[in-house]
Write a protein that holds these residues in place. Structure first.
Motif, PDB file in Angstrom:
ATOM      1  N   VAL A  97       0.821  -1.150   0.149  1.00  0.00           N
ATOM      2  CA  VAL A  97      -0.088  -0.083  -0.064  1.00  0.00           C
ATOM      3  C   VAL A  97       0.761   1.314   0.080  1.00  0.00           C
ATOM      4  O   VAL A  97       1.781   1.463   0.940  1.00  0.00           O
ATOM      5  N   GLU A 119      -3.668  10.021   1.030  1.00  0.00           N
ATOM      6  CA  GLU A 119      -3.742   9.223   0.013  1.00  0.00           C
ATOM      7  C   GLU A 119      -3.238   7.860   0.450  1.00  0.00           C
ATOM      8  O   GLU A 119      -2.302   7.507   1.185  1.00  0.00           O
ATOM      9  N   GLU A 121      -3.072   3.797  -1.900  1.00  0.00           N
ATOM     10  CA  GLU A 121      -3.181   3.230  -3.030  1.00  0.00           C
ATOM     11  C   GLU A 121      -2.802   1.868  -2.797  1.00  0.00           C
ATOM     12  O   GLU A 121      -1.654   1.552  -2.426  1.00  0.00           O
ATOM     13  N   LEU A 123      -1.742  -1.580  -4.232  1.00  0.00           N
ATOM     14  CA  LEU A 123      -1.054  -2.069  -5.354  1.00  0.00           C
ATOM     15  C   LEU A 123      -1.240  -3.565  -5.647  1.00  0.00           C
ATOM     16  O   LEU A 123      -1.016  -4.503  -4.542  1.00  0.00           O
ATOM     17  N   ARG A 158       5.267   3.919 -12.061  1.00  0.00           N
ATOM     18  CA  ARG A 158       4.015   4.444 -11.639  1.00  0.00           C
ATOM     19  C   ARG A 158       3.451   5.213 -12.504  1.00  0.00           C
ATOM     20  O   ARG A 158       2.050   5.134 -12.740  1.00  0.00           O
ATOM     21  N   SER A 161       2.009   3.145 -15.201  1.00  0.00           N
ATOM     22  CA  SER A 161       1.211   1.839 -14.733  1.00  0.00           C
ATOM     23  C   SER A 161       1.580   0.650 -15.352  1.00  0.00           C
ATOM     24  O   SER A 161       0.800  -0.282 -15.737  1.00  0.00           O
TER      25      SER A 161
END
Length: 366
Positions: A97, A119, A121, A123, A158, A161
């Motif tokens: 994360v 934030e 995210e 993964l 990143r 992506s």
């Protein structure tokens, strides 16, 4: 209390600690808890050295699972990544994360209220495996991360992506990778992976190309590795045999330095960023050891003849044993700001911030 020692206690058990690498002014460490309950936390601990050392912390909620590994970005002080447990149906695995701190310190909250990350995210690497052992920020490119997932090393871009496999263990019944770390050298093109008792370095530009290997680096499992920031080819390893060893990747048959002062597994080894003759190690024997490897450091005397101050300088060997912990010490980390400060974390949630003893500091600075 011992010289330069400060203690901070967590509510839960813990095994993840890292320095806030991109912070240039304050001595700060991230610590994450490992509770089976859903209320895990990440603490940002700051060491204030005005007068007597004092500690203060901001505590963030981490509802994504118990944290096994934590890394901070060397490019962005507000960015870190946790490797934490996750459950999909009856399957339990580990996920990564990416977490971003708020840009500014929030106002004080009550004791029962935790701060929130700006934030978060999660993964997803499920197509490659279920056990994310570590996620490592690239040393020079903030857009690139490497991940060790089961028997693979992945490199992720990143911005695009995009994720690609750069190393893979495909043989049946072969041990999987257990960890890894980027080399700060070689233009950031090498990733060093831990594979049971062996260390393997891969060139990420050429899929599955092994640049060099240290076969049977330890008699038992290799637990941790660190790269010397000041000597391109030197790495240090710690293993379940209780040893720490420094290797030259140009000639890997024998270590250039070895000590066996721990009586149980070595979980963490770290070169001092500024003075690489100082090496920290922590172990399940509840001890943190400060070792000197002056003869193989970047500050070792050259061939210009004997040093008239050699007797006063530090000699190879164990310098200091820190015994303030009462449980297995899973992590030890140098401060990224102050070369003489380090923190250690034991499984019972005790964080100890310590100093290199003054006599060794003065011998180095002679």
């Amino acid at each position: 209390m011992d010289e330069g020692i400060s203690i901070y206690g967590l509510e839960f058990q813990a095994r993840a600690l890292v320095s806030q690498l991109a912070e240039n002014n304050e001595i700060r460490f991230f610590i994450a808890t490992q509770s089976l309950k859903p209320n895990n936390q990440i603490h940002l601990l700051e060491v204030n050295e005005d007068g007597e050392p004092t500690l203060k912390a901001r505590v963030f909620s981490h509802p994504y699972g118990e944290v096994w590994k934590l890394n901070s970005s060397p490019h962005d002080a507000n960015l870190l990544v946790s490797c934490c447990s996750n459950q999909r149906g009856s399957q339990v695995g580990t996920q990564a994360v990416l977490l971003r701190l708020p840009e500014e310190e929030p106002s004080e909250k009550g004791d029962e209220e935790f701060l929130e990350f700006k934030e978060a995210e999660v993964l997803n690497f499920t197509e490659h495996g279920s056990e994310v052992k570590t996620m490592e920020f690239h040393p020079t490119d903030g857009n690139i991360l490497a991940t060790v997932v089961d028997g693979k090393v992945l490199v992720m871009q990143r911005a695009e992506s995009e994720t690609r496999v750069v190393a893979e263990v495909s043989a049946k019944n072969c041990p999987k990778f257990t960890g890894g770390k980027w080399s700060q050298h070689h233009q950031g093109n090498q990733f060093i992976a831990l594979h049971d008792c062996t260390v393997r370095c891969y060139d990420v530009r050429d899929g599955n190309h092994c640049a060099w290997t240290i076969e049977d680096a330890h008699a038992q499992l290799v637990r941790d590795i660190d790269c010397n920031p000041n000597k391109q080819c030197h790495i240090v390893t710690g293993g379940d045999d209780g040893c720490i060893k420094i290797w030259d990747s140009r000639s890997t048959k024998e270590p250039v330095f070895s000590r066996s002062d721990h009586s149980h597994w070595v979980w963490s080894v770290r070169f001092n960023t500024f003075h690489d003759q100082l090496v920290l190690s922590s172990s399940s024997d509840s001890k943190v050891l400060l070792t000197c490897a002056a003869s193989v450091s970047s500050e070792a005397p050259g061939d210009e003849g004997p040093d008239p101050q050699a007797k006063e300088r530090l000699q190879d060997g164990l310098l200091q044993t820190f015994e303030q912990h009462e449980d297995s010490v899973y992590c030890v980390e140098w401060s990224s700001v102050d070369p003489w400060t380090f923190a250690s974390l034991s499984y019972d949630g005790r964080v100890i911030v310590s100093k290199v003893p003054r006599q060794f500091k003065y011998q180095i600075l002679l």
